[in-house]
Design a protein around this motif. Sequence first.
Motif, mmCIF file in Angstrom:
data_model
loop_
_atom_site.group_PDB
_atom_site.id
_atom_site.type_symbol
_atom_site.label_atom_id
_atom_site.label_comp_id
_atom_site.label_asym_id
_atom_site.label_seq_id
_atom_site.Cartn_x
_atom_site.Cartn_y
_atom_site.Cartn_z
ATOM 1 N N ASP A 253 0.853 -1.137 0.019
ATOM 2 C CA ASP A 253 0.085 -0.097 0.118
ATOM 3 C C ASP A 253 0.896 1.289 0.157
ATOM 4 O OD1 ASP A 253 -2.633 1.166 -0.151
ATOM 5 O OD2 ASP A 253 -2.213 1.715 1.913
ATOM 6 N N ARG A 254 1.905 1.216 0.856
ATOM 7 C CA ARG A 254 2.778 2.391 0.809
ATOM 8 C C ARG A 254 3.570 2.760 -0.516
ATOM 9 N NH1 ARG A 254 4.089 0.394 5.837
ATOM 10 N NH2 ARG A 254 5.864 -0.430 5.028
ATOM 11 N N LEU A 255 3.925 1.493 -1.020
ATOM 12 C CA LEU A 255 4.865 1.615 -2.310
ATOM 13 C C LEU A 255 3.852 2.051 -3.605
ATOM 14 C CD1 LEU A 255 7.207 -1.455 -1.777
ATOM 15 C CD2 LEU A 255 7.909 0.870 -1.797
ATOM 16 N N GLN A 256 2.872 1.493 -3.500
ATOM 17 C CA GLN A 256 2.036 1.585 -4.418
ATOM 18 C C GLN A 256 1.515 2.888 -4.767
ATOM 19 O OE1 GLN A 256 -1.651 2.359 -5.263
ATOM 20 N NE2 GLN A 256 -1.924 2.536 -3.218
ATOM 21 N N LYS A 257 1.070 3.685 -3.406
ATOM 22 C CA LYS A 257 0.482 5.116 -3.419
ATOM 23 C C LYS A 257 1.643 5.960 -3.867
ATOM 24 C CE LYS A 257 -1.570 7.799 -0.052
ATOM 25 N NZ LYS A 257 -2.275 7.899 1.223
ATOM 26 N N LYS A 258 2.934 5.876 -3.681
ATOM 27 C CA LYS A 258 3.997 6.678 -4.137
ATOM 28 C C LYS A 258 4.322 6.266 -5.662
ATOM 29 C CE LYS A 258 8.045 5.964 -3.017
ATOM 30 N NZ LYS A 258 9.341 5.445 -3.857
ATOM 31 N N ASP A 259 4.544 5.098 -6.019
ATOM 32 C CA ASP A 259 4.863 4.675 -7.434
ATOM 33 C C ASP A 259 3.763 4.560 -8.339
ATOM 34 O OD1 ASP A 259 7.383 4.791 -6.620
ATOM 35 O OD2 ASP A 259 7.574 2.757 -6.135
ATOM 36 N N LEU A 260 2.399 4.282 -7.913
ATOM 37 C CA LEU A 260 1.458 4.112 -8.865
ATOM 38 C C LEU A 260 0.124 4.969 -8.586
ATOM 39 C CD1 LEU A 260 1.312 0.115 -8.742
ATOM 40 C CD2 LEU A 260 2.221 1.569 -10.543
ATOM 41 N N GLN A 261 -0.371 5.097 -7.635
ATOM 42 C CA GLN A 261 -1.733 5.856 -7.256
ATOM 43 C C GLN A 261 -1.122 7.275 -7.710
ATOM 44 O OE1 GLN A 261 -3.425 4.884 -3.520
ATOM 45 N NE2 GLN A 261 -4.924 6.711 -3.917
ATOM 46 N N GLU A 262 -0.250 7.894 -6.891
ATOM 47 C CA GLU A 262 -0.118 9.463 -7.078
ATOM 48 C C GLU A 262 0.666 9.419 -8.602
ATOM 49 O OE1 GLU A 262 2.988 10.652 -4.436
ATOM 50 O OE2 GLU A 262 1.499 10.188 -2.621
ATOM 51 N N LYS A 263 1.247 8.832 -9.187
ATOM 52 C CA LYS A 263 1.879 8.980 -10.636
ATOM 53 C C LYS A 263 0.772 8.820 -11.656
ATOM 54 C CE LYS A 263 5.881 7.915 -13.504
ATOM 55 N NZ LYS A 263 7.099 7.477 -13.507
#
Length: 177
Positions: free
Chosen positions: A15-25
Amino acid sequence: MAGKSSGNIWIDTFDRLQKKDLQEKYGRKWILQFNYHLENSLTEEQRQKKWKISQTTKPASFTCLNCSHFWNSGRVTLIFHYCLRKNKTGTVLLRPFSQMCRECDNNNFINPTFNVKSVKAILETLILKIRKNCYQEKTDSDSQDKMHHKIVRTKPHESDLCEACMNGICNKDQDEL
């Protein structure tokens, strides 16, 4: 509910990684779920729906719930299926393969335990594959994968106790597009 822990190292780290690398991008939220029935191949229907698969083998540890025997294994298979859905949310399914205890005769499979650093590295590699395969982003994940595939074996692998070996897929890293 943002910021709350699920209590699961895989889900919280993803969840932490996807938020930065996928969701925000990309503006697309991805979720990780466990599925202990995943196969190491995709059906034609899954391929048509744009599912992808990734398989890797990493070190982990085990503790038998029956006799408390503890052991490390340098060869634990993980399968991921992932897909960017039509509603633009992403789903990752994870199956970690288990091992049986050699100290007791209970024939139960024990799930592996991974440390935080290992989980983060595994999921970072997976997210690079998601960026490459679902968003056509140019990444250097291929060269990074090759660097991480140095396998060091210190003991013989007990294939008669390994669920992945019993399924004929142990130590066969693969990606299907």
